[in-house]
Scaffold this active site. Structure first.
Site, mmCIF file in Angstrom:
data_model
loop_
_atom_site.group_PDB
_atom_site.id
_atom_site.type_symbol
_atom_site.label_atom_id
_atom_site.label_comp_id
_atom_site.label_asym_id
_atom_site.label_seq_id
_atom_site.Cartn_x
_atom_site.Cartn_y
_atom_site.Cartn_z
ATOM 1 N N SER A 92 1.012 14.744 47.355
ATOM 2 C CA SER A 92 2.222 14.053 46.918
ATOM 3 C C SER A 92 1.887 13.104 45.788
ATOM 4 O O SER A 92 0.738 12.645 45.659
ATOM 5 C CB SER A 92 2.823 13.269 48.086
ATOM 6 N N TYR B 122 1.822 7.955 55.518
ATOM 7 C CA TYR B 122 2.057 9.056 54.582
ATOM 8 C C TYR B 122 1.161 8.961 53.349
ATOM 9 O O TYR B 122 0.546 9.946 52.938
ATOM 10 C CB TYR B 122 3.525 9.069 54.174
#
Length: 264
Positions: free
Chosen positions: A142, A155
Site C-alpha cells: 500500500s 495496517y
C-alpha cells in the site's frame, strides 16, 4: 498443436483489485484459481470470465484469517492437478477500532491474513516456480507503507512488512526467473472502505487521489513482468511516495542487495 495455458491464483478475487486482476489475467490468456470467502461472488465472476474469454476457472473458498487455510488451499490446488504460475496475494482488511479496544482474535486475523498467509502462500508456490525457471508473484502492499504510522492501526506496519518482504524475495528469486513485486496502491475505488466502515471519511477525500481498480491491476501486472520489485501506481501516488521517502526505491533495492552481510 496444443499448449498449456498458464494458471494464476488470485486471493480476494471476489471484488475490487482482486477481481480486476482476474479480469486482466483472463484477457491475457491465463486460467484462474479464484479465492475468497464469498462463493457466490466467485461463481458469478468465474461464469463471466468463462463466457467472455474461454478461461478455465477453479473456484476455491477460503478464509485466510484461519491459520490452516494456506496449506489447505494449496492442497486443494494440488488435488486438482493445477500448478500456480502467477500468484496475486491481494486479500486484505484493516481494523478500524483502537488497538486496546480490539479483541485479540480480530488483530490476530489481520496479521494472519496480510502477513502470515501472504508469506506462506509465496513459500508454497516458489519451489515449483523456481524449478520451472519462471514465475510471477504480486503482493499487495500500500501507499501507506511509505507513510508515518497511523494511530492505533496495524495496517501501516503490515504493509511496510509486505513491501520489504517482497523486495527481499525478488532479490533471491529473480536469478531463477521468478519476479516478485510489491504493488502499493493508494485510494482505490472498491468495497474496501464499505467493509471497513470508513466510507464516510474516504468520500471526503479529493477525487485526484483515487484510482480505478483496473488501472491499479494493469500497472501492477506490467511492473512484475518488467521485473520491477516495487510498483506505486498512478502519477499522484508516485509523487506522494517519493515525497515521503528520501531514498528512491531503486537505490534502496540496490543497497539492500549489495550490503547484506548475511547473504548466502
Amino acid at each position: 498443436m496444443t499448449t498449456t495455458r498458464p494458471t494464476a491464483l488470485v486471493t480476494g478475487a471476489s471484488a475490487g483489485i482482486g477481481a480486476a486482476f482476474a479480469e486482466l489475467l483472463a484477457q491475457d490468456g491465463h486460467d484462474l484459481i479464484l479465492v475468497a470467502r464469498r462463493a457466490e461472488r466467485l461463481d458469478e465472476l468465474a461464469a463471466r470470465l468463462r463466457a467472455q474469454h474461454g478461461t478455465a476457472c477453479t473456484v476455491l473458498t477460503a478464509d485466510l484469517t484461519d491459520p490452516g487455510a494456506p496449506e489447505e488451499l494449496m492442497a486443494a490446488v494440488r488435488e486438482q492437478g493445477l500448478t500456480v504460475d502467477v500468484l496475486v496475494n491481494n486479500a486484505g482488511m484493516s481494523g478500524s477500532a483502537a488497538f486496546a479496544d480490539s479483541p485479540w482474535s480480530d488483530l490476530a486475523g489481520e496479521i494472519q491474513l496480510m502477513i502470515t498467509a501472504v508469506t506462506q502462500l509465496a513459500h508454497l508456490v516458489v519451489p515449483e516456480m523456481k524449478a520451472r525457471g519462471h514465475g510471477r508473484i504480486i503482493n499487495l502492499s500500500s501507499l501507506a507503507a511509505f507513510a508515518p504510522p497511523g494511530e492505533s492501526l496495524l495496517y501501516t506496519g503490515i504493509k511496510t512488512y509486505v513491501l520489504g518482504m517482497s523486495q527481499a524475495l525478488d532479490m533471491e528469486l529473480k536469478p531463477h526467473g521468478v519476479h516478485v513485486t510489491a504493488l502499493c496502491p493508494g485510494f482505490t475505488h472498491s468495497e474496501f472502505h464499505d467493509v471497513m466502515g470508513t466510507r464516510d471519511a474516504a468520500s471526503k477525500l479529493p477525487s485526484i487521489l483515487w484510482q480505478q481498480a483496473d488501472a491499479v491491476a494493469r500497472e501492477g501486472w506490467a511492473a512484475v513482468n518488467k521485473g520491477k520489485p516495487v510498483c506505486v501506481p498512478g502519477t499522484v501516488n508516485k509523487v506522494i511516495s517519493h515525497g515521503m521517502r528520501p531514498v528512491p526505491f531503486r537505490a534502496q533495492y540496490v543497497l539492500g542487495r549489495s550490503m547484506n552481510p548475511f547473504k548466502n
